[in-house]
Design an enzyme around this catalytic site. Structure first.
Site, PDB file in Angstrom:
ATOM      1  N   TRP A   1      64.022  15.213  -2.215  1.00  0.00           N
ATOM      2  CA  TRP A   1      62.963  15.736  -3.087  1.00  0.00           C
ATOM      3  C   TRP A   1      63.426  15.775  -4.533  1.00  0.00           C
ATOM      4  O   TRP A   1      62.654  15.455  -5.443  1.00  0.00           O
ATOM      5  CB  TRP A   1      62.484  17.098  -2.597  1.00  0.00           C
ATOM      6  CG  TRP A   1      61.933  17.033  -1.203  1.00  0.00           C
ATOM      7  CD1 TRP A   1      62.421  17.654  -0.088  1.00  0.00           C
ATOM      8  CD2 TRP A   1      60.799  16.263  -0.753  1.00  0.00           C
ATOM      9  NE1 TRP A   1      61.660  17.329   1.015  1.00  0.00           N
ATOM     10  CE2 TRP A   1      60.677  16.483   0.633  1.00  0.00           C
ATOM     11  CE3 TRP A   1      59.889  15.404  -1.384  1.00  0.00           C
ATOM     12  CZ2 TRP A   1      59.670  15.883   1.397  1.00  0.00           C
ATOM     13  CZ3 TRP A   1      58.880  14.813  -0.621  1.00  0.00           C
ATOM     14  CH2 TRP A   1      58.786  15.054   0.747  1.00  0.00           C
TER      15      TRP A   1
ATOM     16  N   ASP B   1      61.795  23.647  -7.804  1.00  0.00           N
ATOM     17  CA  ASP B   1      60.969  23.286  -6.659  1.00  0.00           C
ATOM     18  C   ASP B   1      61.344  24.251  -5.532  1.00  0.00           C
ATOM     19  O   ASP B   1      62.404  24.124  -4.934  1.00  0.00           O
ATOM     20  CB  ASP B   1      61.239  21.829  -6.264  1.00  0.00           C
ATOM     21  CG  ASP B   1      60.474  21.398  -5.013  1.00  0.00           C
ATOM     22  OD1 ASP B   1      59.740  22.223  -4.437  1.00  0.00           O
ATOM     23  OD2 ASP B   1      60.631  20.217  -4.615  1.00  0.00           O
TER      24      ASP B   1
ATOM     25  N   LYS C   1      54.838  24.822   3.659  1.00  0.00           N
ATOM     26  CA  LYS C   1      56.075  25.192   4.344  1.00  0.00           C
ATOM     27  C   LYS C   1      56.076  26.704   4.626  1.00  0.00           C
ATOM     28  O   LYS C   1      56.200  27.118   5.755  1.00  0.00           O
ATOM     29  CB  LYS C   1      57.313  24.836   3.507  1.00  0.00           C
ATOM     30  CG  LYS C   1      57.318  23.455   2.868  1.00  0.00           C
ATOM     31  CD  LYS C   1      57.389  22.340   3.870  1.00  0.00           C
ATOM     32  CE  LYS C   1      57.164  20.934   3.337  1.00  0.00           C
ATOM     33  NZ  LYS C   1      57.899  20.477   2.203  1.00  0.00           N
TER      34      LYS C   1
HETATM   35  C1  LIG Z   1      57.832  19.127   1.449  1.00  0.00           C
HETATM   36  C2  LIG Z   1      58.515  19.185   0.148  1.00  0.00           C
HETATM   37  C3  LIG Z   1      58.033  18.483  -0.962  1.00  0.00           C
HETATM   38  C4  LIG Z   1      56.815  17.594  -0.907  1.00  0.00           C
HETATM   39  O1  LIG Z   1      55.700  18.366  -0.892  1.00  0.00           O
HETATM   40  P1  LIG Z   1      54.212  17.752  -0.974  1.00  0.00           P
HETATM   41  O2  LIG Z   1      53.410  19.013  -1.075  1.00  0.00           O
HETATM   42  O3  LIG Z   1      53.998  16.993   0.297  1.00  0.00           O
HETATM   43  O4  LIG Z   1      54.115  16.904  -2.169  1.00  0.00           O
HETATM   44  C5  LIG Z   1      58.708  18.631  -2.152  1.00  0.00           C
HETATM   45  N1  LIG Z   1      59.796  19.406  -2.255  1.00  0.00           N
HETATM   46  C6  LIG Z   1      60.300  20.082  -1.210  1.00  0.00           C
HETATM   47  C7  LIG Z   1      61.518  20.929  -1.384  1.00  0.00           C
HETATM   48  C8  LIG Z   1      59.672  19.996   0.027  1.00  0.00           C
HETATM   49  O5  LIG Z   1      60.158  20.670   1.077  1.00  0.00           O
END
Ligand SMILES: *Cc1c(COP(=O)(O)O)cnc(C)c1O
Length: 361
Positions: free
Chosen positions: A103, A172, A196
């Site tokens: 990511w 993030d 998540k």
């Molecule tokens: C799942 C995830 C993403 C991607 O998320 P989307 O909402 O599908 O764009 C980005 N960063 C992390 C840390 C993730 O776990």
């Protein structure tokens, strides 16, 4: 509801059962409106209360002062990879990035794609992203420093956040937001795709500090500017109403049933400790993340052979333990144990792991 399984999916992921039951109970008639929450106007008082209360709960849970704005966007964390440099990285300046996995790599790519300077100040790629880099020298002149708090695929997590010497942290937090309390003061912006640890897919939580908004270029498309969402309280256009409504119920559960983030963290630690202890005391399972970088949210491990891993995932599913296959890019096994995954679910998994090891070890 005996037909429900123990869900270890990485995302979309498990929701607290009382939240799902609450949705079911009021789905046809939302708060006496005679309509479903998916049928009411987003401009109605009924829905406005939901989105306002969701933002207020984020504020309380994370103890944000009023220099922070709480926003609900669409496009997932992946759109934030692009929006962050677009809005917050001015022409002629550079941003620091720490590369801790898939990511983070994507976040860096979306910055450079725009012809902007992403300075990778640290990376754990040398050891397959199995650890969180330490003693990083951040550049004092960087526009921001970007990190990924929890690496969902590799199962690593920052246990504490780095000191950037005053450079705003951008984070993030898709896979560990609301799993623990932290001091938000050093953060210029925090983002998290909801699916998540917050609720359903389709909404992204963005927390942005007021001073960051001064950087937003005037010539960006309206929907790509953070300032638009601030000016219109996340309702410049129709927000993802159902997803926001569900997040609101999850946050209510966090505050009122769990009792806040300190309590949530305690439960999360207990779940993770139980799993890591099972892995560490066995000759059969092997954790893939370095011990001091281990994630409390995503527990990644291997079995002696890939065939056994396949058999493990299959037999686990037969026992009602779902979603234990590792990310397709890395293989192996992964148990995602977000807030909504109960201690009982983890105990059931540990019981199964011990028996599987006895039979096949
Ligand atoms: C799942 C995830 C993403 C991607 O998320 P989307 O909402 O599908 O764009 C980005 N960063 C992390 C840390 C993730 O776990």
């Amino acid at each position: 509801m005996s037909s429900r399984v123990h869900n270890f999916n990485a995302g979309p992921a498990s929701h607290p059962l009382p939240v799902l039951e609450g949705i079911q109970a009021e789905f046809l008639d939302f708060k006496g409106s005679g309509m479903s929450v998916v049928e009411v106007s987003h401009r109605s008082k009924t829905f406005e209360e939901v989105i306002e209360d969701a933002a207020a709960r984020v504020r309380r849970l994370l103890q944000l002062d009023d220099t922070f704005h709480v926003l609900f966007l669409q496009g997932g964390a992946s759109l934030q990879f692009a929006m962050v440099p677009m809005n917050l990285l001015p022409e002629g300046r550079s941003a620091d990035y720490v590369n801790t996995g898939t990511w983070a790599t994507k976040a860096i790519k979306e910055c450079t794609i725009q012809g902007k300077m992403a300075n990778v100040v640290a990376s754990s790629e040398d050891k397959g992203f199995s650890y969180i880099p330490k003693e990083i020298s951040f550049s004092p002149e960087a526009a921001y420093a970007h990190i990924t708090s929890n690496n969902t695929i590799k199962g690593t997590q920052w246990t504490s956040f780095p000191d950037t010497g005053g450079v705003p942290l951008i984070c993030d937090m898709s896979s560990d937001i609301m799993s623990r309390a932290f001091d938000a003061a050093p953060f210029g912006l925090i983002y998290a795709g909801a699916q998540k640890n917050l609720g359903p897919a389709g909404v992204t939580l963005v927390i942005v500090r007021q001073d960051m908004l001064e950087r937003v270029p005037k010539d960006l498309p309206t929907m790509l500017k953070y300032s638009t969402y601030v000016a219109h309280s996340s309702m410049f256009n129709t927000p993802p109403c159902f997803a926001v409504y569900t997040i609101h119920l999850v946050l209510k559960w966090l505050e009122e049933t769990i009792g806040g983030l300190d309590k949530m963290e305690e439960i999360n630690r207990e779940k993770a400790d139980l799993l890591y202890r099972t892995i560490d005391t066995s000759e059969f399972y092997r954790g893939t993340a370095e011990t001091e970088s281990r994630s409390v949210m995503n527990v990644t491990f291997r079995l002696p052979t890939e065939d056994l891993e396949k058999q493990f995932v299959q037999e686990a599913a037969q026992h009602g333990l779902i979603g234990l296959k590792g990310h397709r890019s890395v293989g192996g096994c992964r148990a995602s144990i977000y807030n909504a995954t109960s201690l009982e679910a983890v105990k059931a998994l540990v019981g199964f792991m011990e028996e599987f090891a006895r039979k096949n070890g």
